[in-house]
Design a protein around this motif. Structure first.
Motif, short mmCIF file in Angstrom:
data_model
loop_
_atom_site.label_atom_id
_atom_site.label_comp_id
_atom_site.label_asym_id
_atom_site.label_seq_id
_atom_site.Cartn_x
_atom_site.Cartn_y
_atom_site.Cartn_z
N GLY A 25 6.29 1.70 -1.09
CA GLY A 25 5.19 2.46 -1.68
C GLY A 25 4.95 3.77 -0.96
O GLY A 25 4.74 4.82 -1.59
N LEU A 26 4.98 3.74 0.36
CA LEU A 26 4.77 4.97 1.15
C LEU A 26 5.88 5.98 0.88
O LEU A 26 5.62 7.19 0.82
CB LEU A 26 4.69 4.63 2.63
CG LEU A 26 3.47 3.79 3.06
CD1 LEU A 26 3.55 3.45 4.54
CD2 LEU A 26 2.16 4.53 2.76
N LEU A 29 5.29 7.89 -2.41
CA LEU A 29 4.07 8.70 -2.57
C LEU A 29 4.37 10.16 -2.92
O LEU A 29 3.66 10.77 -3.70
CB LEU A 29 3.24 8.63 -1.28
CG LEU A 29 2.42 7.35 -1.08
CD1 LEU A 29 1.71 7.38 0.25
CD2 LEU A 29 1.42 7.17 -2.22
N PRO A 33 3.21 9.37 -6.83
CA PRO A 33 2.00 8.99 -6.07
C PRO A 33 1.32 7.73 -6.60
O PRO A 33 0.96 6.85 -5.82
CB PRO A 33 1.10 10.21 -6.22
CG PRO A 33 2.01 11.34 -6.52
CD PRO A 33 3.13 10.76 -7.31
N ARG A 34 1.15 7.65 -7.91
CA ARG A 34 0.46 6.49 -8.48
C ARG A 34 1.24 5.19 -8.23
O ARG A 34 0.68 4.20 -7.76
CB ARG A 34 0.26 6.70 -9.99
CG ARG A 34 -0.53 5.60 -10.67
CD ARG A 34 -0.54 5.82 -12.19
NE ARG A 34 -1.26 4.76 -12.86
CZ ARG A 34 -2.53 4.80 -13.19
NH1 ARG A 34 -3.26 5.89 -12.93
NH2 ARG A 34 -3.11 3.79 -13.81
N GLY A 36 3.52 4.70 -6.00
CA GLY A 36 3.58 4.47 -4.56
C GLY A 36 2.33 3.78 -4.04
O GLY A 36 2.41 2.84 -3.23
N ARG A 37 1.17 4.24 -4.50
CA ARG A 37 -0.09 3.63 -4.06
C ARG A 37 -0.18 2.18 -4.53
O ARG A 37 -0.60 1.30 -3.76
CB ARG A 37 -1.27 4.45 -4.57
CG ARG A 37 -1.49 5.76 -3.84
CD ARG A 37 -2.85 6.33 -4.16
NE ARG A 37 -2.97 6.68 -5.57
CZ ARG A 37 -2.66 7.87 -6.07
NH1 ARG A 37 -2.20 8.82 -5.25
NH2 ARG A 37 -2.80 8.12 -7.35
N VAL A 38 0.21 1.95 -5.79
CA VAL A 38 0.16 0.59 -6.32
C VAL A 38 1.06 -0.34 -5.50
O VAL A 38 0.68 -1.46 -5.13
CB VAL A 38 0.57 0.57 -7.80
CG1 VAL A 38 0.79 -0.87 -8.28
CG2 VAL A 38 -0.47 1.25 -8.65
N ALA A 40 2.23 0.08 -2.37
CA ALA A 40 1.76 -0.07 -1.00
C ALA A 40 0.56 -1.01 -0.92
O ALA A 40 0.50 -1.91 -0.06
CB ALA A 40 1.42 1.28 -0.40
N TRP A 41 -0.41 -0.83 -1.82
CA TRP A 41 -1.58 -1.71 -1.81
C TRP A 41 -1.21 -3.13 -2.22
O TRP A 41 -1.82 -4.10 -1.74
CB TRP A 41 -2.65 -1.14 -2.73
CG TRP A 41 -3.43 -0.01 -2.13
CD1 TRP A 41 -3.39 1.31 -2.47
CD2 TRP A 41 -4.36 -0.11 -1.05
NE1 TRP A 41 -4.23 2.05 -1.68
CE2 TRP A 41 -4.85 1.20 -0.79
CE3 TRP A 41 -4.83 -1.16 -0.27
CZ2 TRP A 41 -5.77 1.48 0.21
CZ3 TRP A 41 -5.77 -0.89 0.73
CH2 TRP A 41 -6.22 0.41 0.96
#
Length: 248
Positions: A25-26, A29, A33-34, A36-38, A40-41
């Motif tokens: 995910g990182l 980013l 970005p979207r 990647g954030r999903v 990573a979280w």
């Protein structure tokens, strides 16, 4: 093949699996970005989930569902089989190597059942790391620490299916067809499947339950060392059961 299976399991289990999601995910980013954030979280959520006691208890619920052995069931058996669960390779106080905590829990319960029943004992476990076979360490522990003789030593197996196949080969030559099987409660479903497929009738004798008991309800249900280990163990067992289904 054995090393490949272990590598795949490591990649699919904590802590590597959540870390791979987070790192992926990182890395995304910058370009996505979207997504990647999903990703990573999601990795962080998985890492937390598999350490939370309520979630871990849920994972264990479908594994530790075989009831505790009743003493009367011992009368129907012809032998006790104790499965290895690993070795402690740096044990200078024991002269080099000894059984690890998991194996010791199984050995202790197996010794208890053997004394209650008078049944002969088989220990099963090879040397996946190339060191001294687990079965030899188990035999030493049983005979020196528990003063209990071991009749059969199966020291070549590398996994549960090997345990079953090679133990059955030893026992069948002695005419043994029905055994009490000692292993951890979370490992019992997979073990029973393997031993029955090898031609043995199995009386399960689970020990070392990981699920929280009534006394644990007084403690905060937050991630801790025990829940983290239990969650990882449960995922390992579910992956093992999945592998059994796919290889049929």
């Amino acid at each position: 093949m054995f090393l490949l299976k272990k590598l795949i399991a490591l990649l699919l289990m904590p802590p590597l699996a959540p870390l791979i999601l987070i790192c992926g995910g990182l890395l995304l980013l910058r370009w996505r970005p979207r997504a990647g954030r999903v990703l990573a979280w999601s990795g962080l959520a998985v890492a937390l989930l598999v350490t939370m006691p309520p979630a871990v208890d849920a994972l264990l619920g479908g594994l530790e569902d075989i009831p505790v052995l009743q003493p009367a069931q011992l009368a129907d058996a012809e032998a006790i089989v104790i499965l290895g669960g690993g070795a402690r390779t740096n044990a200078p106080e024991f002269g080099g190597q000894t059984v690890n905590r998991l194996t010791l829990e199984r050995v202790r319960y197996g010794a208890r059942l053997a004394r209650q029943s008078g049944l002969p004992v088989l220990v099963s476990g090879g040397a996946p790391s190339g060191s001294q076979p687990e079965a030899e360490l188990m035999k030493t522990a049983l005979e020196e620490d528990f003063r209990l003789p071991v009749k059969w030593v199966e020291a070549a197996s590398l996994d549960t299916r090997d345990n079953a196949r090679m133990s059955a080969a030893l026992l069948h030559t002695e005419g043994v067809k029905r055994v009490v099987l000692v292993t951890h409660a979370a490992h019992m479903r997979r073990s029973v499947e393997a031993f029955e497929a090898a031609g043995l009738a199995v009386i399960p004798a689970p020990t070392g339950f990981f699920r929280r008991g009534p006394a644990d309800d007084t403690l905060p249900r937050l991630p801790n060392m025990n829940s983290t280990y239990a969650g990882t163990y449960a995922i390992h067992e579910w992956l093992g059961l999945l592998a059994y289904r796919l290889s049929r």
